[in-house]
Design a protein around this motif. Sequence first.
Motif, PDB file in Angstrom:
ATOM      1  N   TRP A 158       0.856  -1.179   0.000  1.00 56.10           N
ATOM      2  CA  TRP A 158       0.000   0.000   0.000  1.00 56.10           C
ATOM      3  C   TRP A 158       0.889   1.224   0.000  1.00 56.10           C
ATOM      4  CZ3 TRP A 158      -0.164   4.026   3.532  1.00 56.10           C
ATOM      5  CH2 TRP A 158       0.535   3.825   4.739  1.00 56.10           C
ATOM      6  N   GLN A 159       0.351   2.334  -0.516  1.00 56.73           N
ATOM      7  CA  GLN A 159       1.132   3.558  -0.572  1.00 56.73           C
ATOM      8  C   GLN A 159       0.221   4.771  -0.418  1.00 56.73           C
ATOM      9  OE1 GLN A 159       3.489   4.020  -4.114  1.00 56.73           O
ATOM     10  NE2 GLN A 159       4.722   5.684  -3.258  1.00 56.73           N
ATOM     11  N   GLY A 160       0.610   5.636   0.514  1.00 60.65           N
ATOM     12  CA  GLY A 160      -0.088   6.904   0.690  1.00 60.65           C
ATOM     13  C   GLY A 160       0.786   8.008   0.129  1.00 60.65           C
ATOM     14  N   ASN A 161       1.212   8.916   1.021  1.00 60.46           N
ATOM     15  CA  ASN A 161       2.087   9.989   0.564  1.00 60.46           C
ATOM     16  C   ASN A 161       3.565   9.666   0.787  1.00 60.46           C
ATOM     17  OD1 ASN A 161       2.543  10.367   3.300  1.00 60.46           O
ATOM     18  ND2 ASN A 161       1.130  12.090   3.457  1.00 60.46           N
ATOM     19  N   LEU A 210      -5.789  -0.729  -6.384  1.00 56.51           N
ATOM     20  CA  LEU A 210      -7.025  -0.331  -5.720  1.00 56.51           C
ATOM     21  C   LEU A 210      -6.816   1.057  -5.118  1.00 56.51           C
ATOM     22  CD1 LEU A 210      -7.606  -3.672  -3.751  1.00 56.51           C
ATOM     23  CD2 LEU A 210      -8.296  -3.151  -6.099  1.00 56.51           C
ATOM     24  N   ASP A 211      -7.643   2.015  -5.494  1.00 58.13           N
ATOM     25  CA  ASP A 211      -7.488   3.386  -5.026  1.00 58.13           C
ATOM     26  C   ASP A 211      -8.686   3.809  -4.192  1.00 58.13           C
ATOM     27  OD1 ASP A 211      -5.010   3.997  -6.384  1.00 58.13           O
ATOM     28  OD2 ASP A 211      -6.160   3.972  -8.251  1.00 58.13           O
ATOM     29  N   GLY A 212      -8.416   4.577  -3.152  1.00 61.95           N
ATOM     30  CA  GLY A 212      -9.485   5.122  -2.328  1.00 61.95           C
ATOM     31  C   GLY A 212      -8.946   6.181  -1.397  1.00 61.95           C
ATOM     32  N   SER A 213      -9.845   7.024  -0.880  1.00 63.46           N
ATOM     33  CA  SER A 213      -9.447   8.110   0.012  1.00 63.46           C
ATOM     34  C   SER A 213      -9.782   7.761   1.458  1.00 63.46           C
ATOM     35  CB  SER A 213     -10.161   9.411  -0.375  1.00 63.46           C
ATOM     36  OG  SER A 213      -9.760   9.828  -1.665  1.00 63.46           O
ATOM     37  N   VAL A 214      -8.887   8.144   2.365  1.00 66.73           N
ATOM     38  CA  VAL A 214      -9.084   7.897   3.795  1.00 66.73           C
ATOM     39  C   VAL A 214     -10.150   8.854   4.325  1.00 66.73           C
ATOM     40  CG1 VAL A 214      -7.996   7.912   6.061  1.00 66.73           C
ATOM     41  CG2 VAL A 214      -6.711   7.118   4.063  1.00 66.73           C
ATOM     42  N   THR A 240       2.451   2.062  13.036  1.00 71.70           N
ATOM     43  CA  THR A 240       1.331   2.962  13.331  1.00 71.70           C
ATOM     44  C   THR A 240       1.712   4.413  13.074  1.00 71.70           C
ATOM     45  OG1 THR A 240       1.982   2.930  15.678  1.00 71.70           O
ATOM     46  CG2 THR A 240       0.265   1.397  14.996  1.00 71.70           C
ATOM     47  N   SER A 241       2.974   4.772  13.364  1.00 66.21           N
ATOM     48  CA  SER A 241       3.431   6.135  13.075  1.00 66.21           C
ATOM     49  C   SER A 241       3.444   6.391  11.572  1.00 66.21           C
ATOM     50  CB  SER A 241       4.832   6.357  13.652  1.00 66.21           C
ATOM     51  OG  SER A 241       4.823   6.261  15.057  1.00 66.21           O
ATOM     52  N   GLN A 242       3.880   5.400  10.806  1.00 64.85           N
ATOM     53  CA  GLN A 242       3.896   5.542   9.357  1.00 64.85           C
ATOM     54  C   GLN A 242       2.490   5.694   8.796  1.00 64.85           C
ATOM     55  OE1 GLN A 242       6.026   1.946   8.451  1.00 64.85           O
ATOM     56  NE2 GLN A 242       8.041   2.934   8.501  1.00 64.85           N
ATOM     57  N   LEU A 243       1.536   4.917   9.332  1.00 62.95           N
ATOM     58  CA  LEU A 243       0.167   5.013   8.845  1.00 62.95           C
ATOM     59  C   LEU A 243      -0.429   6.386   9.143  1.00 62.95           C
ATOM     60  CD1 LEU A 243      -2.205   3.597   7.476  1.00 62.95           C
ATOM     61  CD2 LEU A 243      -2.941   2.791   9.724  1.00 62.95           C
ATOM     62  N   GLN A 251      -6.270  11.635   2.389  1.00 63.47           N
ATOM     63  CA  GLN A 251      -5.165  11.124   1.577  1.00 63.47           C
ATOM     64  C   GLN A 251      -5.643  10.013   0.644  1.00 63.47           C
ATOM     65  OE1 GLN A 251      -1.787  11.992   1.331  1.00 63.47           O
ATOM     66  NE2 GLN A 251      -1.851  10.485  -0.347  1.00 63.47           N
ATOM     67  N   GLN A 252      -5.206  10.070  -0.612  1.00 61.97           N
ATOM     68  CA  GLN A 252      -5.465   8.991  -1.549  1.00 61.97           C
ATOM     69  C   GLN A 252      -4.495   7.854  -1.271  1.00 61.97           C
ATOM     70  OE1 GLN A 252      -7.932   9.317  -3.713  1.00 61.97           O
ATOM     71  NE2 GLN A 252      -7.693   7.649  -5.185  1.00 61.97           N
ATOM     72  N   VAL A 253      -5.022   6.652  -1.120  1.00 59.19           N
ATOM     73  CA  VAL A 253      -4.215   5.470  -0.842  1.00 59.19           C
ATOM     74  C   VAL A 253      -4.379   4.472  -1.977  1.00 59.19           C
ATOM     75  CG1 VAL A 253      -3.960   3.480   0.689  1.00 59.19           C
ATOM     76  CG2 VAL A 253      -4.322   5.741   1.660  1.00 59.19           C
TER      77      VAL A 253
END
Length: 258
Positions: A158-161, A210-214, A240-243, A251-253
């Motif tokens: 998975w990847q956020g920013n 798979l894309d979605g926003s938090v 947890t800090s990274q998440l 954020q788009q994930v």
Amino acid sequence: MLRKIVIVAAFAALVTVGAASAALGSQRRASQESSTTITLMPGVTYTRAVDFTSRGPIVVDVVTAPKPDGTVYSLGPAVTNGTLRGTDKLTHLEKQLAGRGTTVAIDGDYFDRHTGTPSGIVLQGGVLENQPAAGRSSLGIGADGALTAARVSFAGTWQGNGQPRPLLLNTPKGRFTLYTPAYGTATPSESGVVEAVIGSMPEAQLDTPLDGSVTQVAGGGPTRIPPGGAVLVARGAQSTSQLRAEAPVGQQVEAAQG
């Protein structure tokens, strides 16, 4: 008109189990006490054999049918009430599927006796619901009814920013887990975790991003899994800090599984 016959390999569906035929690989047959075969319908038979071994009796259930080509005969997996968690009797599972044709159900995999979650891969309609078990073979059912047994690996991220992070699917293990509606209505109760709710996300298909926003970030479960969405869970102080930093609200994930 021929009525369609659906042969179901049931995963999280058993409260009472005869004995998986795989058990024969680890226990030698001592003697066969009985073997009975009946015809369920033209071309489909059911055989029950009782074998006595050094560790006690084993009951083996075998269904024999023509090649499941998807026309008159079909073969596919099914889970109790459409979710991975939960246990039920095979007869109840068959009733759930009765509208699709005449059904014959057999135990398809080992499962956690407390949660009902299958221990191996579950892929239905091209949607991955449970990842394969490492070190075990998986059974694939082709569109033409051909069966293939092979070792299947799983690699999810998975990847956020930030950078891509490792990802598991619908299991309370590892640093990060993506829970989809296939798991159930909520994530499991865990302490010390951070959970990011993704309000809308496509179904989990192999090799498809798979894309979605938090929409929400919370600490600790259980957290409701939104229909048509998912929940991304992190475990451990670093994860947890990274998440929190890489998947804040809005954020788009992107999640990828292959």
